[in-house]
Enzyme design. Structure first.
Site, PDB file in Angstrom:
ATOM      1  N   ARG A 114       6.948   0.048   8.387  1.00 31.22           N
ATOM      2  CA  ARG A 114       7.072   0.945   9.531  1.00 31.22           C
ATOM      3  C   ARG A 114       7.633   0.218  10.747  1.00 31.22           C
ATOM      4  NH1 ARG A 114       1.069   3.588   8.485  1.00 31.22           N
ATOM      5  NH2 ARG A 114       1.694   5.029   6.825  1.00 31.22           N
ATOM      6  N   ASP A 145       0.866  -1.181   0.000  1.00 30.76           N
ATOM      7  CA  ASP A 145       0.000   0.000   0.000  1.00 30.76           C
ATOM      8  C   ASP A 145       0.906   1.237   0.000  1.00 30.76           C
ATOM      9  OD1 ASP A 145       0.884   0.294   2.608  1.00 30.76           O
ATOM     10  OD2 ASP A 145      -1.108   0.172   3.536  1.00 30.76           O
ATOM     11  N   HIS A 146       0.313   2.388   0.265  1.00 29.71           N
ATOM     12  CA  HIS A 146       1.054   3.656   0.207  1.00 29.71           C
ATOM     13  C   HIS A 146       2.169   3.753   1.258  1.00 29.71           C
ATOM     14  CE1 HIS A 146      -2.321   3.914   2.973  1.00 29.71           C
ATOM     15  NE2 HIS A 146      -1.577   4.723   3.693  1.00 29.71           N
ATOM     16  N   HIS A 159       9.418 -24.956   6.513  1.00 27.45           N
ATOM     17  CA  HIS A 159       8.443 -25.766   7.248  1.00 27.45           C
ATOM     18  C   HIS A 159       6.998 -25.519   6.821  1.00 27.45           C
ATOM     19  CE1 HIS A 159      11.071 -26.942  10.982  1.00 27.45           C
ATOM     20  NE2 HIS A 159      11.653 -27.203   9.824  1.00 27.45           N
ATOM     21  N   ARG A 196       7.398 -34.561   6.928  1.00 26.08           N
ATOM     22  CA  ARG A 196       6.357 -34.341   7.935  1.00 26.08           C
ATOM     23  C   ARG A 196       5.736 -32.960   7.789  1.00 26.08           C
ATOM     24  NH1 ARG A 196      11.149 -33.188  10.361  1.00 26.08           N
ATOM     25  NH2 ARG A 196      11.257 -31.495  11.901  1.00 26.08           N
ATOM     26  N   HIS A 197       6.504 -32.023   7.260  1.00 24.98           N
ATOM     27  CA  HIS A 197       5.974 -30.670   7.093  1.00 24.98           C
ATOM     28  C   HIS A 197       4.910 -30.626   5.992  1.00 24.98           C
ATOM     29  CE1 HIS A 197       9.028 -29.454   9.856  1.00 24.98           C
ATOM     30  NE2 HIS A 197       9.982 -29.904   9.060  1.00 24.98           N
ATOM     31  N   GLY A 222      -1.982  -6.245   7.777  1.00 25.54           N
ATOM     32  CA  GLY A 222      -3.254  -6.158   7.044  1.00 25.54           C
ATOM     33  C   GLY A 222      -3.159  -6.799   5.667  1.00 25.54           C
ATOM     34  N   CYS A 267       3.054  -3.469   3.867  1.00 23.61           N
ATOM     35  CA  CYS A 267       2.217  -2.338   4.265  1.00 23.61           C
ATOM     36  C   CYS A 267       2.886  -1.757   5.511  1.00 23.61           C
ATOM     37  CB  CYS A 267       0.752  -2.741   4.468  1.00 23.61           C
ATOM     38  SG  CYS A 267       0.412  -3.883   5.824  1.00 23.61           S
ATOM     39  N   GLY A 268       2.197  -0.935   6.269  1.00 22.81           N
ATOM     40  CA  GLY A 268       2.843  -0.315   7.418  1.00 22.81           C
ATOM     41  C   GLY A 268       3.368  -1.344   8.403  1.00 22.81           C
ATOM     42  N   THR A 269       2.513  -2.267   8.781  1.00 21.26           N
ATOM     43  CA  THR A 269       2.898  -3.328   9.715  1.00 21.26           C
ATOM     44  C   THR A 269       3.167  -4.661   9.028  1.00 21.26           C
ATOM     45  OG1 THR A 269       0.596  -3.972   9.982  1.00 21.26           O
ATOM     46  CG2 THR A 269       1.466  -2.341  11.550  1.00 21.26           C
TER      47      THR A 269
HETATM   48  C1  RB5 Z   1      -2.012   2.340   6.607  1.00 21.44           C
HETATM   49  O1  RB5 Z   1      -2.060   3.502   7.372  1.00 21.44           O
HETATM   50  C2  RB5 Z   1      -1.813   1.134   7.500  1.00 21.44           C
HETATM   51  O2  RB5 Z   1      -2.956   0.883   8.239  1.00 21.44           O
HETATM   52  C3  RB5 Z   1      -1.421  -0.071   6.673  1.00 21.44           C
HETATM   53  O3  RB5 Z   1      -0.261   0.209   5.954  1.00 21.44           O
HETATM   54  C4  RB5 Z   1      -1.114  -1.362   7.412  1.00 21.44           C
HETATM   55  O4  RB5 Z   1      -0.234  -1.128   8.478  1.00 21.44           O
HETATM   56  C5  RB5 Z   1      -2.257  -2.200   7.796  1.00 21.44           C
HETATM   57  O5  RB5 Z   1      -2.114  -3.324   8.271  1.00 21.44           O
END
Ligand code: RB5
Length: 146
Positions: free
Chosen positions: A113, A12-13, A102, A136-137, A74, A69-71
């Site tokens: 981020r 994403d952005h 595995h 096994r995996h 998502g 994405c940021g984390t």
């Molecule tokens: C975008 O602001 C953020 O929510 C997205 O990049 C991500 O971290 C979602 O999981």
């Protein structure tokens, strides 16, 4: 289907710069890269990009996929809704290797981020170089698919 080692990338952005850095690195490592964007910084919706990339892998058009994405969370959740996709978020190289060895993960997700560029490159290398061990995996991965 293709025999070419081809990696699809999307984000994403929140992760455009890191995604483009990783795309260049992966191409340099000898993989064919399919970077499906986005390329402009406007806020966008990670489920759309996770789904689009996951469908490239699930269809066999691409061998493996890298999502950001940021984390990383998502877009991973969205990708895992596509049948046949096994995607994990990794912030360390051990996990990136193990989800291939595995879990036969076919997609990796990274939080732009969460970690820096150097760590992201090492994680991608660990993921792309590792191979599924089977045995096994395979039994356990089959259970996930069922
Ligand atoms: C975008 O602001 C953020 O929510 C997205 O990049 C991500 O971290 C979602 O999981």
């Amino acid at each position: 289907m293709t025999d070419t080692k081809r990696v699809v990338l999307s984000s994403d952005h929140a992760a455009i710069d890191l995604r483009q850095t990783l795309a260049a690195h992966i191409a340099q490592a000898g993989w064919e890269v399919v970077d499906i964007g986005p390329t402009t910084p406007e806020s966008t919706h990670y489920p759309l990009h996770g789904k689009a990339a996951a469908e490239r892998v699930a269809s066999g058009d691409c061998t493996l996929g890298i999502l950001l994405c940021g984390t990383g969370q998502g877009i991973m959740m969205a990708a895992n809704k596509v049948p046949g996709i096994r995607c994990g978020v990794c912030s360390d190289t051990f996990s990136a290797r193990m989800i291939r060895q595995h879990n036969n993960a076919n997609m990796l997700s990274i939080g732009a981020r969460v970690i820096g560029e150097g760590q992201a490159i090492d994680i991608v290398d660990a993921f792309l170089k590792a191979e599924f061990e089977g045995g096994r995996h395979a039994t356990r991965v089959d259970m996930i698919e069922e």
